[in-house]
Design an enzyme around this catalytic site. Structure first.
Site, PDB file in Angstrom:
ATOM      1  N   GLU A 154       0.854  -1.194   0.000  1.00 15.27           N
ATOM      2  CA  GLU A 154       0.000   0.000   0.000  1.00 15.27           C
ATOM      3  C   GLU A 154       0.886   1.239   0.000  1.00 15.27           C
ATOM      4  O   GLU A 154       1.688   1.457   0.898  1.00 15.27           O
ATOM      5  CB  GLU A 154      -0.908   0.020   1.237  1.00 15.27           C
TER       6      GLU A 154
ATOM      7  N   PHE B  41      -3.000   2.443  33.738  1.00 10.90           N
ATOM      8  CA  PHE B  41      -2.491   1.532  34.767  1.00 10.90           C
ATOM      9  C   PHE B  41      -1.641   2.327  35.767  1.00 10.90           C
ATOM     10  O   PHE B  41      -1.801   2.233  36.986  1.00 10.90           O
ATOM     11  CB  PHE B  41      -1.651   0.449  34.065  1.00 10.90           C
TER      12      PHE B  41
ATOM     13  N   ARG C 275       7.939   4.105  29.153  1.00 11.68           N
ATOM     14  CA  ARG C 275       9.238   4.363  29.778  1.00 11.68           C
ATOM     15  C   ARG C 275       9.200   4.211  31.291  1.00 11.68           C
ATOM     16  O   ARG C 275      10.220   4.085  31.934  1.00 11.68           O
ATOM     17  CB  ARG C 275       9.665   5.822  29.532  1.00 11.68           C
TER      18      ARG C 275
ATOM     19  N   GLU D 169      -4.918  -3.865  23.426  1.00 10.04           N
ATOM     20  CA  GLU D 169      -5.631  -3.517  22.182  1.00 10.04           C
ATOM     21  C   GLU D 169      -4.810  -3.851  20.939  1.00 10.04           C
ATOM     22  O   GLU D 169      -5.369  -4.052  19.865  1.00 10.04           O
ATOM     23  CB  GLU D 169      -6.038  -2.028  22.183  1.00 10.04           C
TER      24      GLU D 169
ATOM     25  N   HIS E 222      -0.319  -3.114  26.317  1.00 17.87           N
ATOM     26  CA  HIS E 222      -1.443  -2.641  25.493  1.00 17.87           C
ATOM     27  C   HIS E 222      -2.201  -3.829  24.904  1.00 17.87           C
ATOM     28  O   HIS E 222      -1.851  -4.302  23.814  1.00 17.87           O
ATOM     29  CB  HIS E 222      -0.922  -1.770  24.349  1.00 17.87           C
TER      30      HIS E 222
ATOM     31  N   CYS F 122      -1.842   1.078  30.253  1.00 19.71           N
ATOM     32  CA  CYS F 122      -0.539   1.754  30.237  1.00 19.71           C
ATOM     33  C   CYS F 122      -0.517   2.995  31.136  1.00 19.71           C
ATOM     34  O   CYS F 122      -0.393   2.864  32.336  1.00 19.71           O
ATOM     35  CB  CYS F 122      -0.101   2.038  28.815  1.00 19.71           C
TER      36      CYS F 122
ATOM     37  N   LYS G 154     -13.898  12.977 -13.799  1.00 20.10           N
ATOM     38  CA  LYS G 154     -12.741  13.782 -14.233  1.00 20.10           C
ATOM     39  C   LYS G 154     -11.553  13.718 -13.262  1.00 20.10           C
ATOM     40  O   LYS G 154     -10.410  13.526 -13.699  1.00 20.10           O
ATOM     41  CB  LYS G 154     -13.181  15.232 -14.478  1.00 20.10           C
ATOM     42  N   PRO G 155     -11.805  13.852 -11.931  1.00 22.87           N
ATOM     43  CA  PRO G 155     -10.649  13.761 -11.034  1.00 22.87           C
ATOM     44  C   PRO G 155      -9.899  12.429 -11.196  1.00 22.87           C
ATOM     45  O   PRO G 155      -8.666  12.394 -11.165  1.00 22.87           O
ATOM     46  CB  PRO G 155     -11.266  13.873  -9.632  1.00 22.87           C
TER      47      PRO G 155
HETATM   48  N1  GLN Z   1       3.775   7.914  29.463  1.00 24.64           N
HETATM   49  C1  GLN Z   1       3.832   6.626  30.074  1.00 24.64           C
HETATM   50  C2  GLN Z   1       5.201   5.984  29.940  1.00 24.64           C
HETATM   51  O1  GLN Z   1       5.983   6.399  29.130  1.00 24.64           O
HETATM   52  C3  GLN Z   1       2.756   5.728  29.501  1.00 24.64           C
HETATM   53  C4  GLN Z   1       2.946   5.398  28.059  1.00 24.64           C
HETATM   54  C5  GLN Z   1       1.712   4.849  27.400  1.00 24.64           C
HETATM   55  O2  GLN Z   1       0.607   4.986  27.928  1.00 24.64           O
HETATM   56  N2  GLN Z   1       1.875   4.244  26.249  1.00 24.64           N
HETATM   57  O3  GLN Z   1       5.506   5.040  30.622  1.00 24.64           O
END
Ligand code: GLN
Length: 553
Positions: free
Chosen positions: A141, A398, A476, A523, A521, A395, A192-193
């Protein structure tokens, strides 16, 4: 021999080229072919990691930790596959390699130029995917719109690739996705486009084999005839892609329009199928199952409201993986899930949480960076904890759950994450030891999939049904272990942790219907027909409460 399908876009961006690519991949997989997908992003960033979601939508993280464009998330979810960093080619990556080679003296004596050095490097990267995966078909893509300066070298490279694999041998084809607008006064579909954008393609030596026309309604026969005539493609190669109620319907629409048939014919895929030793089709790729999934998605029998407390709520694409994970749950549980986007800053106002969260059935806190809105998220977490409202906090969510607990249960009023307050007396969330001393931003977080131990007898174990799982990360900061024991003896249980038990990964509150936080994560691993376990458990808990109102309070 791998075959290549190159998908370009014309007229304007945002036409759903990614959905066309994912859908075609799905259709080809359902025929028994192995398929991989490459996204080309013609920007100078080496990866999407340093881009603001406001600017470019969500940053997706692959298993190997590469931060990529959100389209790769769509490919993974549709194709039920796991991609790698090499599947995302950016101008930044290409130029970086060429310049590094030049400095290393690999082009000694030569003038380094866009053609052939940059284009060769682009095709080297495309072949790397073909060779590494050994798939039958690679979908490519092309980000951006034909005519953009940025995408020129990539289009030129794909023209060369087409020549290299042998035009007459039916090993590659071009699909051009374009817009067919309707002029309201005359109500006529305008071609046309499209004619102009095909002309721009031709000027650089590319003849599209198939044209997918995005439009409000199906393309009229006369529109198809006109495109066929002016753009020099057979009428059957003009495919309608009208607006669809959901992206999940698009594969069926495109199949009905004859896209699969056309691609099969044009690439001699029947022949390839005959040559293939293994033509068994994984059940998850059969269209019958996709139809069942779609049926679940389109025929909900119950309805719930979830507040997504974020800070990029104005931009549709900023939380796409969360939305998709909830969509996967919707299909599985036949539940209409209304997502109410709540700007976290609004929860910092007095009575904000009661007013904005008072009527929802559950709260989802996605990840995030930066100070803005964090206090609002903490207020939402507090609201969910105190009012026993189901909550899934991811994240940053949490981390802020730990902060909220430290402040309001342990009584450390000034507790915070070191990310937002370097002077806090109680840095309950601290910088990962490996992050100390890192001052470069690109690709330096803790990224990608890692194994996690899940403690038996906990809600998390109940949900996952196993003691070791793998999930993807992007952060981080982490839980400061100095506070772990005190948290646990006051009701916050860390039910998942890294293999060396030093990094807390899942938290839950014991006396609560559903309070789960994950440092990772979930998701990013949710697939259309396999919803992420934490999301599914979150939705099922809410449904259970609705069915049995005595549980609700
Ligand atoms: N800011 C937070 C960290 O760096 C959480 C990062 C996030 O939610 N992806 O640890």
């Amino acid at each position: 021999m791998t075959k290549f399908i190159i998908i370009t876009g014309g007229v304007m961006s945002g036409l759903g080229k990614g959905v066309v690519t994912s859908s075609l991949g799905k259709l080809l997989k359902s025929k028994g072919f192995s398929v991989s997908a490459i996204k080309i992003d013609p920007y100078l960033n080496c990866d999407a990691g340093t881009m603001n979601p406001f600017e470019h939508g969500e940053v997706f993280v692959l298993k190997d930790g590469t931060e990529v464009d959100l389209d790769l998330g769509n490919y993974e979810r549709f194709l039920d596959t796991e991609l790698q960093g090499i599947d995302n080619i950016t101008t930044g990556k290409v130029y970086r390699s060429v310049i590094e080679k030049e400095r290393a003296g690999e082009y000694l004596g030569k003038t380094v130029q866009i053609i052939p050095h940059i284009t060769d490097e682009i095709n080297r990267r495309i072949w790397e995917v073909a060779d590494d995966t050994g798939v039958d078909i690679v979908l490519i893509e092309m980000g951006g719109t034909v005519g953009d300066i940025e995408s020129m070298p990539f289009l030129e490279a794909s023209r060369q690739l087409h020549m290299e694999v042998g035009e007459e041998k039916n090993n590659s084809l071009f699909i051009h996705t374009t817009l067919i607008p309707v002029l309201e006064v005359v109500g006529e579909q305008k071609t046309k486009p499209t004619q102009h954008s095909v002309k721009a393609l031709r000027e650089i030596g590319i003849e599209p084999d198939i044209i997918v026309g995005r439009s409000e309604n199906k393309l009229e026969k006369s529109t198809k005839q006109k495109i066929s005539l002016f753009c020099d493609v057979p009428e059957e190669a003009v495919i309608s892609s009208p607006n669809a109620d959901s992206i999940y319907r698009v594969p069926l629409i495109l199949d009905d329009e004859g896209l699969t048939e056309r691609v099969m014919e044009r690439l001699d895929l029947d022949e390839l199928l005959e040559e293939k030793e293994d033509t068994s089709i994984d059940p998850s790729h059969k269209m019958e199952n996709w139809k069942n999934f779609l049926h679940g998605f389109e025929n909900p029998t119950s309805e719930i409201d979830i507040a997504l407390v974020g800070k990029y709520c104005d931009l549709e694409d900023a939380y796409v993986s969360h939305e998709q994970a909830l969509n996967h749950c919707r299909a599985k549980t036949k539940t209409k899930i209304n997502i109410e986007y709540v700007e976290s800053e609004e929860l910092e106002e007095e009575n904000g949480p009661e007013e904005l969260l008072g009527d929802v059935d559950g709260i989802l806190i996605p990840g995030g960076f930066g100070d803005r809105g964090t206090e609002g998220k903490i207020n939402a977490i507090n609201y969910a904890r105190v009012n026993e409202l189901p909550i899934l906090a991811i994240c940053l969510g949490f981390q802020l759950s730990v902060v909220e607990f430290a402040r309001n249960v342990l009584g450390y009023k000034e507790a915070h994450s070191f990310e937002f307050d370097e002077d806090t007396p109680d840095p309950v969330i601290d910088l990962l030891p490996k992050q100390r001393g890192i001052d470069k931003m690109g690709g330096t977080m803790r990224l990608g999939a890692e194994n996690i131990l899940v403690e038996e007898g906990t809600l998390a174990h109940n949900i996952y049904g196993k003691t070791e799982i793998s999930e993807r990360h992007r952060h981080r900061y982490e839980v400061n272990l100095d506070y772990k024991e005190e948290m646990e003896s006051n009701g916050m249980k860390f039910s998942g942790y890294s293999l060396n038990e030093k990094r807390m990964e899942i938290l839950e509150i014991e006396d609560h219907p559903f309070f789960i936080g994950s440092q990772f994560h979930p998701e990013f691993q949710s697939k259309s027909m396999k919803p992420a376990p934490l999301f599914l458990a979150f939705v099922n808990t809410i449904l259970g409460q609705k069915e049995d109102p005595s549980d609700e309070d």
